[in-house]
Design a protein around this motif. Structure first.
Motif, PDB file in Angstrom:
ATOM      1  N   GLY A  56       0.799  -1.281  -0.070  1.00 42.01           N
ATOM      2  CA  GLY A  56      -0.069   0.072   0.083  1.00 42.01           C
ATOM      3  C   GLY A  56       0.764   1.060  -0.145  1.00 42.01           C
ATOM      4  N   VAL A  57       2.219   1.178  -0.541  1.00 39.69           N
ATOM      5  CA  VAL A  57       2.997   2.233  -0.335  1.00 39.69           C
ATOM      6  C   VAL A  57       2.544   3.048  -1.757  1.00 39.69           C
ATOM      7  N   PRO A  58       2.440   4.450  -1.868  1.00 44.43           N
ATOM      8  CA  PRO A  58       2.205   4.962  -3.085  1.00 44.43           C
ATOM      9  C   PRO A  58       3.485   5.137  -4.057  1.00 44.43           C
ATOM     10  N   GLN A  59       3.221   4.965  -5.262  1.00 45.20           N
ATOM     11  CA  GLN A  59       4.413   4.669  -6.218  1.00 45.20           C
ATOM     12  C   GLN A  59       5.236   5.908  -6.332  1.00 45.20           C
ATOM     13  N   ALA A  60       4.609   7.103  -5.948  1.00 43.36           N
ATOM     14  CA  ALA A  60       5.253   8.331  -6.139  1.00 43.36           C
ATOM     15  C   ALA A  60       6.593   8.312  -5.059  1.00 43.36           C
ATOM     16  N   GLN A  61       6.037   7.507  -3.877  1.00 40.74           N
ATOM     17  CA  GLN A  61       7.322   7.476  -2.889  1.00 40.74           C
ATOM     18  C   GLN A  61       8.252   6.388  -3.180  1.00 40.74           C
ATOM     19  N   ALA A  62       7.615   5.143  -3.655  1.00 43.87           N
ATOM     20  CA  ALA A  62       8.398   4.027  -3.902  1.00 43.87           C
ATOM     21  C   ALA A  62       9.480   4.300  -5.290  1.00 43.87           C
ATOM     22  N   LEU A  63       9.204   5.409  -6.108  1.00 42.70           N
ATOM     23  CA  LEU A  63      10.059   5.615  -7.133  1.00 42.70           C
ATOM     24  C   LEU A  63      11.556   6.101  -6.629  1.00 42.70           C
ATOM     25  N   TRP A  64      11.566   6.769  -5.490  1.00 41.62           N
ATOM     26  CA  TRP A  64      12.777   7.013  -5.130  1.00 41.62           C
ATOM     27  C   TRP A  64      13.909   5.825  -4.659  1.00 41.62           C
ATOM     28  N   PRO A  65      13.368   4.931  -4.118  1.00 38.80           N
ATOM     29  CA  PRO A  65      14.309   3.602  -3.896  1.00 38.80           C
ATOM     30  C   PRO A  65      14.327   2.844  -5.304  1.00 38.80           C
ATOM     31  N   ALA A  66      13.181   3.020  -6.080  1.00 35.65           N
ATOM     32  CA  ALA A  66      13.389   2.291  -7.266  1.00 35.65           C
ATOM     33  C   ALA A  66      14.481   2.702  -8.122  1.00 35.65           C
ATOM     34  N   CYS A  67      14.645   4.224  -8.349  1.00 41.11           N
ATOM     35  CA  CYS A  67      15.668   4.753  -9.087  1.00 41.11           C
ATOM     36  C   CYS A  67      16.783   4.519  -8.372  1.00 41.11           C
ATOM     37  N   ALA A  68      16.918   4.466  -7.198  1.00 37.08           N
ATOM     38  CA  ALA A  68      18.188   4.303  -6.329  1.00 37.08           C
ATOM     39  C   ALA A  68      19.020   2.988  -6.766  1.00 37.08           C
ATOM     40  N   ILE A  69      17.980   1.966  -6.891  1.00 34.04           N
ATOM     41  CA  ILE A  69      18.740   0.657  -6.988  1.00 34.04           C
ATOM     42  C   ILE A  69      19.143   0.507  -8.326  1.00 34.04           C
ATOM     43  N   GLU A  70      18.493   0.994  -9.382  1.00 33.48           N
ATOM     44  CA  GLU A  70      18.766   1.134 -10.714  1.00 33.48           C
ATOM     45  C   GLU A  70      20.008   2.041 -11.109  1.00 33.48           C
TER      46      GLU A  70
END
Length: 289
Positions: A56-70
């Motif tokens: 239930g975490v919003p994508q706008a928030q999750a994009l930060w760690p998603a970009c971090a790992i990439e």
């Protein structure tokens, strides 16, 4: 369903990268950073987004760690391709960064991408709770450094000059760092964002990461450079121990399939809601690049 979700996730991460890197000065090093993040499947970033969705975490928030790992993954590839490492001319079907620019630019672009990864998870927009950001940052440092990916890379390089080839247990431990550590962090990140138990995702990712590497070893034998997007057959040419050389092609495929089954079973607490993650595991061993 998985392929559409993966493509959508990769597009969202790419757009976020454009926003983040676009804020930097226009220089060869920043252009090389952008270039290094283009292409690829974006599996690690997608794992972050999908784990966040399940919690239930919003994508706008999750994009930060998603970009971090990439960003961390891209840095590792830029450095891995350098002449002092694997000395590769192609990555994702394009000239490697040091071939398109030069070695110094490639080193600096990799350094900057690594720093960017930690900047992204430390940003308050990643999570309002400083404790959660600290947990993400610490766990990412451990996954990327001398306990994880870098350790795996160092063991891999040492094995190339060793008198005897690695055993199956040794290569499994090596790949748990080189490939598995970042995949595990990616799978756990959504639970960490939600301050939930990452345990099922840890079990899932350990098996997924190993299956991913076995699939890579199989592609190095069965794939072609045009489809895979990089040189193939290099492992055999170097006499390097791989899962295929140790197990044989058929047994390596069987082992990968068993790992995928175990990865899917690890997600049983989430029921059908985790079916896209199960599709991802099956995709890993069926991919052709």
């Amino acid at each position: 369903m998985f392929r559409d979700s993966l493509a959508a996730g990769a597009s969202a991460v790419a757009a976020h990268f454009d926003h983040v890197i676009g804020a930097l000065a226009t220089l060869p090093v920043t252009e090389a950073m952008r270039y290094a993040t283009v292409g690829g499947k974006g599996l690690r970033g997608w794992l972050v987004l999908e784990g966040a969705r399940l919690h239930g975490v919003p994508q706008a928030q999750a994009l930060w760690p998603a970009c971090a790992i990439e960003a961390i993954h891209a840095y590792s590839l830029v450095h891995d391709d350098l002449p002092c490492m694997d000395d590769d001319d192609l990555r994702r079907g394009l000239p490697t960064v040091h071939r398109k620019w030069d070695e110094a630019t490639a080193v600096l672009a990799g350094d900057a991408l690594q720093a960017l990864g930690f900047e992204l998870v430390a940003d308050p927009r990643c999570h309002p709770d400083a404790g959660v950001r600290a947990d993400l940052t610490l766990s990412l440092a451990r996954a990327a450094g001398a306990r994880g990916m870098v350790l795996g890379q160092a063991l891999d390089m040492a094995a190339e000059t060793a008198d005897t080839p690695l055993t199956l247990d040794e290569i499994t431990a090596l790949q748990a760092g080189k490939t598995g550590a970042l995949i595990t962090w990616s799978a756990e990140a959504g639970a960490r964002l939600a301050q939930a138990d990452p345990g099922p995702f840890t079990s899932y990712a350990h098996r997924l990461g190993l299956a991913f590497q076995i699939a890579d070893d199989i592609l190095d034998v069965e794939g072609d450079a045009e489809t895979v997007g990089k040189a193939v057959g290099k492992d055999a040419g170097r006499g390097k121990a791989t899962f295929v050389s140790l197990l044989g092609l058929d047994q390596a495929k069987t082992r990968a399939e068993t790992l995928v089954t175990e990865a899917c079973d690890a997600l049983s607490p989430y029921g059908e809601r985790a079916d896209t993650l199960r599709e991802a595991a099956r995709f890993v061993i069926s991919r052709r690049n």
